[in-house]
Design an enzyme around this catalytic site. Structure first.
Site, mmCIF file in Angstrom:
data_model
loop_
_atom_site.group_PDB
_atom_site.id
_atom_site.type_symbol
_atom_site.label_atom_id
_atom_site.label_comp_id
_atom_site.label_asym_id
_atom_site.label_seq_id
_atom_site.Cartn_x
_atom_site.Cartn_y
_atom_site.Cartn_z
ATOM 1 C CE LYS A 187 -4.529 0.917 0.296
ATOM 2 N NZ LYS A 187 -5.669 0.089 -0.151
HETATM 3 P P1 NAD Z 1 -13.062 7.625 -2.581
HETATM 4 O O1 NAD Z 1 -12.027 8.650 -2.351
HETATM 5 O O2 NAD Z 1 -13.527 7.366 -3.967
HETATM 6 O O3 NAD Z 1 -14.361 7.918 -1.697
HETATM 7 C C1 NAD Z 1 -14.360 8.041 -0.309
HETATM 8 C C2 NAD Z 1 -15.732 8.582 0.068
HETATM 9 O O4 NAD Z 1 -15.936 8.481 1.461
HETATM 10 C C3 NAD Z 1 -15.934 10.037 -0.301
HETATM 11 O O5 NAD Z 1 -17.215 10.168 -0.866
HETATM 12 C C4 NAD Z 1 -15.873 10.770 1.029
HETATM 13 O O6 NAD Z 1 -16.679 11.915 1.005
HETATM 14 C C5 NAD Z 1 -16.435 9.735 1.954
HETATM 15 N N1 NAD Z 1 -16.021 9.802 3.331
HETATM 16 C C6 NAD Z 1 -14.792 9.946 3.847
HETATM 17 N N2 NAD Z 1 -14.829 9.887 5.171
HETATM 18 C C7 NAD Z 1 -16.102 9.694 5.521
HETATM 19 C C8 NAD Z 1 -16.781 9.516 6.742
HETATM 20 N N3 NAD Z 1 -16.116 9.498 7.895
HETATM 21 N N4 NAD Z 1 -18.094 9.322 6.699
HETATM 22 C C9 NAD Z 1 -18.743 9.287 5.525
HETATM 23 N N5 NAD Z 1 -18.171 9.434 4.356
HETATM 24 C C10 NAD Z 1 -16.869 9.645 4.350
HETATM 25 O O7 NAD Z 1 -12.487 6.288 -1.947
HETATM 26 P P2 NAD Z 1 -12.867 4.797 -2.314
HETATM 27 O O8 NAD Z 1 -11.907 4.314 -3.322
HETATM 28 O O9 NAD Z 1 -14.330 4.651 -2.540
HETATM 29 O O10 NAD Z 1 -12.469 4.085 -0.936
HETATM 30 C C11 NAD Z 1 -13.352 4.030 0.172
HETATM 31 C C12 NAD Z 1 -12.960 2.861 1.051
HETATM 32 O O11 NAD Z 1 -12.999 1.666 0.272
HETATM 33 C C13 NAD Z 1 -11.537 2.946 1.613
HETATM 34 O O12 NAD Z 1 -11.490 2.316 2.862
HETATM 35 C C14 NAD Z 1 -10.741 2.128 0.620
HETATM 36 O O13 NAD Z 1 -9.527 1.632 1.156
HETATM 37 C C15 NAD Z 1 -11.740 1.028 0.329
HETATM 38 N N6 NAD Z 1 -11.506 0.284 -0.909
HETATM 39 C C16 NAD Z 1 -11.497 0.909 -2.114
HETATM 40 C C17 NAD Z 1 -11.242 0.165 -3.250
HETATM 41 C C18 NAD Z 1 -11.226 0.772 -4.624
HETATM 42 O O14 NAD Z 1 -11.048 0.012 -5.586
HETATM 43 N N7 NAD Z 1 -11.441 2.051 -4.793
HETATM 44 C C19 NAD Z 1 -11.018 -1.217 -3.159
HETATM 45 C C20 NAD Z 1 -11.076 -1.819 -1.907
HETATM 46 C C21 NAD Z 1 -11.330 -1.067 -0.791
#
Ligand code: NAD
Length: 426
Positions: free
Chosen positions: A116
């Site tokens: 990561k």
């Molecule tokens: P992103 O940046 O696209 O979106 C994050 C979202 O969460 C935003 O809309 C933000 O406004 C919101 N947010 C942040 N803190 C918040 C809170 N405390 N309460 C409510 N909303 C909040 O990120 P993403 O890629 O969607 O990632 C989100 C989660 O999913 C992370 O934990 C990431 O590690 C995990 N994840 C993402 C992927 C991927 O392929 N993008 C894969 C596996 C896991």
């Protein structure tokens, strides 16, 4: 997904995510009876690279940003894991995320280890040019430790396909050769893959469908709440709604929206894309991120950050099934409370694996010089997720343990097997 114009995410208080990751590992190690040497080996990140990145800003000043890339374990293949751009990034957070990636890749049986990366920055406060400068600086700084056979980054919170294209370009330029397989989650025009943008949400859909079947719950009309409305949250909500679920609440950093009749998910996504605040969506009541977690829904999808379900609020959670799209949203203390309450938690290292599975497909296509049709990507993803779900559920039932314990035991045992066969190298 980079979102201009909204304040930085509220950061989760309390638990150090790395302590959480180690506590989960220790429990699995006890169950597997691992010896002290193997425990030490798997409790330690193989490589932690810290980079300080001087970036020329639009006003002529120079700002130095903290960044890092961590490779937790490479026994099963090159490192794999996203890059996070967020003001709360710390080395320990990235170490936790890298550790979870090791188990996640093993749970879905893709040939990668766990890695990561992160940069401590609020990307929403940078101009496009500053963001590109920073991304290219970061790519150059971690260049010596990444590569198609070494470590393959991807998007995470605060990064998106455009940033992956810059990283691929910076790396390819430094190598003097076209190297698309150095990074995944690229735009399709530069050797990305069909299906990557939806992949994490698709993975959530597949595991929720299997869990619902297991609990005799019909998805048609099942109520869903989604915390976090970026890539993972939007696609989870969209795909569950397309299966007939009633998505009653979603939230982002601006707060949440709620409608007992069910939200128009496509309209909520359109609103989010337009103003970057889901709470600008008209025709729904307002809720908060905290209250959303305790709504009486069939399925709760935390899709924001670590440490959202904690010892302080777990007893109030009323969902029947929790599908963790975010990494590390539940603390160990909360896990126990949810377990006692009979809430079925599909853990992050299984539920959120759709993204890395399709990243693997992208890497494989890049290396073979092929393009797969969307239908092929979707079918293969369904197969991998469904089979991983049943591996985990089978073990959980056999040993009368939780899905998280079973997934961790399964992931750790596969890494142990590889490490022993290789003699713990590299
Ligand atoms: P992103 O940046 O696209 O979106 C994050 C979202 O969460 C935003 O809309 C933000 O406004 C919101 N947010 C942040 N803190 C918040 C809170 N405390 N309460 C409510 N909303 C909040 O990120 P993403 O890629 O969607 O990632 C989100 C989660 O999913 C992370 O934990 C990431 O590690 C995990 N994840 C993402 C992927 C991927 O392929 N993008 C894969 C596996 C896991």
């Amino acid at each position: 997904m980079v979102e201009p114009g909204v304040e930085a995410a509220p950061t989760a208080e309390q638990a150090d995510p790395y302590a959480t990751a180690l506590a989960q590992f220790d429990a699995a190690a006890d169950r597997l009876g691992l010896d002290e040497g193997m425990r030490q080996y798997l409790r330690t990140c193989r490589r932690e690279l810290i980079v300080n990145l001087p970036v020329r800003m639009d006003d002529g000043s120079t700002v130095v940003f903290f960044g890092c890339r961590v490779q937790h374990n490479l026994a099963r293949g090159p490192g794999k894991g996203g890059i996070r751009f967020h003001p709360s990034v710390t080395l320990n957070e990235v170490k936790a995320l890298a550790t979870w990636m090791t188990w996640k890749c093993a749970v879905v049986k893709i040939p990668f280890g766990g890695a990561k990366g992160g940069v401590k920055v609020d990307p929403k406060k940078l101009s496009l040019r500053e963001l590109e400068n920073l991304s290219r600086r970061y790519a150059a700084a971690i260049g010596p430790v990444i590569g198609p056979d070494l470590d393959v980054p991807a998007p995470d919170v605060g990064t998106d396909p455009r940033i992956m294209a810059w990283i691929m370009d910076a790396y390819s330029s430094a190598q003097g050769r076209w190297t698309p397989a150095v990074v995944t989650g690229k735009p399709i025009a530069v050797f990305g893959t069909e299906g990557r943008v939806a992949a994490t949400g698709s993975g959530i859909l597949h595991v929720v469908r299997e869990a619902a079947r297991h609990h005799g719950l019909s998805l048609d009309g099942a109520t869903v709440a989604v915390q976090g409305f970026g890539n993972a949250g939007q696609w989870s909500a969209r795909l569950l709604a397309r299966q007939g679920c009633r998505v009653v609440a979603v939230s982002d950093t601006s707060g949440g929206i709620y409608s007992g009749r069910g939200l128009d998910v496509e309209a909520a996504i359109a609103q989010k894309l337009e103003s970057n605040r889901v709470t600008d969506y008209a025709g729904a009541d307002r809720t908060t991120n905290e209250d959303l977690l305790t709504l009486p829904v069939d399925v709760l999808v935390p899709a924001a950050f670590e440490n959202q379900i904690t010892g302080a609020n777990a007893a109030d959670v009323k969902a029947k099934i929790i599908a963790e799209a975010a990494n590390g949203p539940t603390t160990p203390e909360a896990d126990e409370i949810l377990g006692d309450a009979g809430i079925f938690v599909i853990p992050d290292i299984l539920a959120s694996a759709g993204g890395v599975v399709v990243s693997y497909f992208e890497w494989a296509q890049n290396r073979a010089g092929l393009f797969w049709r969307e239908e092929d990507v979707d079918n293969r993803l369904r197969e991998v997720m469904t089979s991983a779900y049943h591996d985990v559920q089978g073990l959980a039932e056999r040993d009368k343990i939780t899905m998280r314990e079973a997934a961790t035991v399964l992931g750790v045992s596969r890494v142990v097997e590889a490490a022993e066969l290789r003699g713990m190298r590299p």
